[in-house]
Scaffold this motif. Structure first.
Motif, PDB file in Angstrom:
ATOM      1  N   ARG A 108     -12.231  44.436  66.647  1.00  0.00           N
ATOM      2  CA  ARG A 108     -11.924  44.341  68.074  1.00  0.00           C
ATOM      3  C   ARG A 108     -12.032  45.721  68.723  1.00  0.00           C
ATOM      4  N   ILE A 109     -12.593  45.746  69.924  1.00  0.00           N
ATOM      5  CA  ILE A 109     -12.699  46.971  70.720  1.00  0.00           C
ATOM      6  C   ILE A 109     -12.151  46.678  72.106  1.00  0.00           C
ATOM      7  N   VAL A 110     -11.209  47.479  72.540  1.00  0.00           N
ATOM      8  CA  VAL A 110     -10.707  47.384  73.915  1.00  0.00           C
ATOM      9  C   VAL A 110     -10.920  48.731  74.581  1.00  0.00           C
ATOM     10  N   THR A 111     -11.506  48.703  75.768  1.00  0.00           N
ATOM     11  CA  THR A 111     -11.765  49.916  76.523  1.00  0.00           C
ATOM     12  C   THR A 111     -10.996  49.866  77.832  1.00  0.00           C
ATOM     13  N   LEU A 112     -10.124  50.847  78.043  1.00  0.00           N
ATOM     14  CA  LEU A 112      -9.413  50.940  79.308  1.00  0.00           C
ATOM     15  C   LEU A 112     -10.365  51.564  80.325  1.00  0.00           C
ATOM     16  N   PHE A 155     -18.029  53.090  85.894  1.00  0.00           N
ATOM     17  CA  PHE A 155     -19.116  52.114  85.865  1.00  0.00           C
ATOM     18  C   PHE A 155     -19.860  52.222  84.541  1.00  0.00           C
ATOM     19  N   ALA A 156     -20.082  53.460  84.099  1.00  0.00           N
ATOM     20  CA  ALA A 156     -20.809  53.687  82.841  1.00  0.00           C
ATOM     21  C   ALA A 156     -20.019  53.190  81.646  1.00  0.00           C
ATOM     22  N   VAL A 157     -18.713  53.439  81.625  1.00  0.00           N
ATOM     23  CA  VAL A 157     -17.930  53.003  80.460  1.00  0.00           C
ATOM     24  C   VAL A 157     -17.784  51.478  80.447  1.00  0.00           C
ATOM     25  N   LEU A 158     -17.817  50.851  81.614  1.00  0.00           N
ATOM     26  CA  LEU A 158     -17.820  49.390  81.650  1.00  0.00           C
ATOM     27  C   LEU A 158     -19.114  48.860  81.026  1.00  0.00           C
ATOM     28  N   GLY A 195     -22.196  46.678  76.437  1.00  0.00           N
ATOM     29  CA  GLY A 195     -23.188  46.950  75.406  1.00  0.00           C
ATOM     30  C   GLY A 195     -22.636  46.722  74.018  1.00  0.00           C
ATOM     31  N   LEU A 196     -21.385  47.116  73.796  1.00  0.00           N
ATOM     32  CA  LEU A 196     -20.749  46.902  72.497  1.00  0.00           C
ATOM     33  C   LEU A 196     -20.529  45.420  72.217  1.00  0.00           C
ATOM     34  N   ARG A 197     -20.317  44.619  73.255  1.00  0.00           N
ATOM     35  CA  ARG A 197     -20.223  43.162  73.071  1.00  0.00           C
ATOM     36  C   ARG A 197     -21.507  42.628  72.463  1.00  0.00           C
ATOM     37  N   LYS A 198     -22.632  43.105  73.001  1.00  0.00           N
ATOM     38  CA  LYS A 198     -23.925  42.644  72.496  1.00  0.00           C
ATOM     39  C   LYS A 198     -24.141  43.098  71.042  1.00  0.00           C
ATOM     40  N   ARG A 256     -19.231  39.238  64.728  1.00  0.00           N
ATOM     41  CA  ARG A 256     -17.986  38.680  65.283  1.00  0.00           C
ATOM     42  C   ARG A 256     -17.035  39.780  65.747  1.00  0.00           C
ATOM     43  N   ILE A 257     -17.603  40.899  66.146  1.00  0.00           N
ATOM     44  CA  ILE A 257     -16.819  41.967  66.767  1.00  0.00           C
ATOM     45  C   ILE A 257     -16.776  41.692  68.265  1.00  0.00           C
TER      46      ILE A 257
END
Length: 239
Positions: A135-139, A160-163, A168-171, A177-178
């Motif tokens: 799992r990755i969560v980005t604030l 905007f870039a970190v969003l 990108g990490l979702r893809k 299954r990350i």
């Protein structure tokens, strides 16, 4: 401290950057109180008071010092033997417009807010893959979804870039299954948040509110993939 057994039923392990105070500290407390083991990434870990009865360590992590990435990951694995999640919380806000900002200002903002979480994720990625359902969560920020003020436009560019990084990490994570989720809050009652507005701190979103959201996202099964969650202390017409 003894090393936690990684057998079935052992705690899941999360690394949290910017964890010495504010949102990061609230997330750490929330996870610890719900059975997680936590590795805190802090610029000054020696100043963090830890409860020796809890599965928690504080490690040096400086978003501007790539050498601290590997050391933090290594210390986390040495202590807990596994890695299940990372929470990218460290960030910086330079109140400059896109016309005021120099190249140096741009680099300083993007190095912390964008390059650091991208680099850290790249280095710990094999461990998330090995865990099976990382799992990755980005604030991020609501500033990742709109530009509300001239003086926050440089900050918005970085968010905007970190969003986009989170998406990108979702893809990248789909075959493994990350799951990657961006949390996009407005003003939060932290030192940074209260310095930027005259809104009373008690009216703002509280760090503990975000901590509950982060834990919920981390604990959802892979069948529930959430790309982003906007959170605001008030009603806003559009993002």
């Amino acid at each position: 401290m003894t090393t936690i057994d990684t057998a079935a039923g052992a705690p899941r392990v999360a690394m949290i950057s910017g964890a010495s105070r504010g949102i990061g500290a609230a997330i750490a407390q929330e996870l610890l109180s719900h059975g997680w083991a936590v590795s805190l990434g802090c610029r000054r870990p020696e100043e963090v008071v830890l409860d020796a009865s809890l599965p928690v360590i504080a490690c040096r992590y400086d978003a501007l010092d790539p050498s601290t990435d590997e050391a933090w990951i290594d210390q986390t694995l040495a202590r807990f033997g596994r890695l299940d999640a990372v929470v990218h919380n460290a960030g910086v806000m330079n109140p400059l417009s896109v016309l005021e900002a120099s190249d140096e200002d741009f680099d300083a903002t993007f190095d912390v807010n964008v390059k650091a979480p991208m680099r850290l994720t790249r280095k710990l990625w094999p461990h998330l893959v090995a865990g099976g359902e990382g799992r990755i969560v980005t604030l991020a920020s609501l500033s990742a979804k709109r530009v509300k003020a001239e003086r926050s436009s440089l900050y918005s560019m970085s968010k905007f870039a970190v969003l986009a990084l989170a998406h990108g990490l979702r893809k990248c994570g789909e075959p493994h299954r990350i799951r990657s989720t961006a949390i996009c809050p407005g003003f939060v009652a932290t030192d940074m948040g209260t310095a930027l507005t005259e809104v009373a701190p008690e009216q703002m979103t509280q760090p503990e509110d975000l901590a509950r959201i982060v834990r919920t996202v981390l604990e959802l099964p892979s069948s529930a993939s959430i790309s982003e969650i906007p959170v605001n202390w008030t009603v806003e017409d559009a993002y």
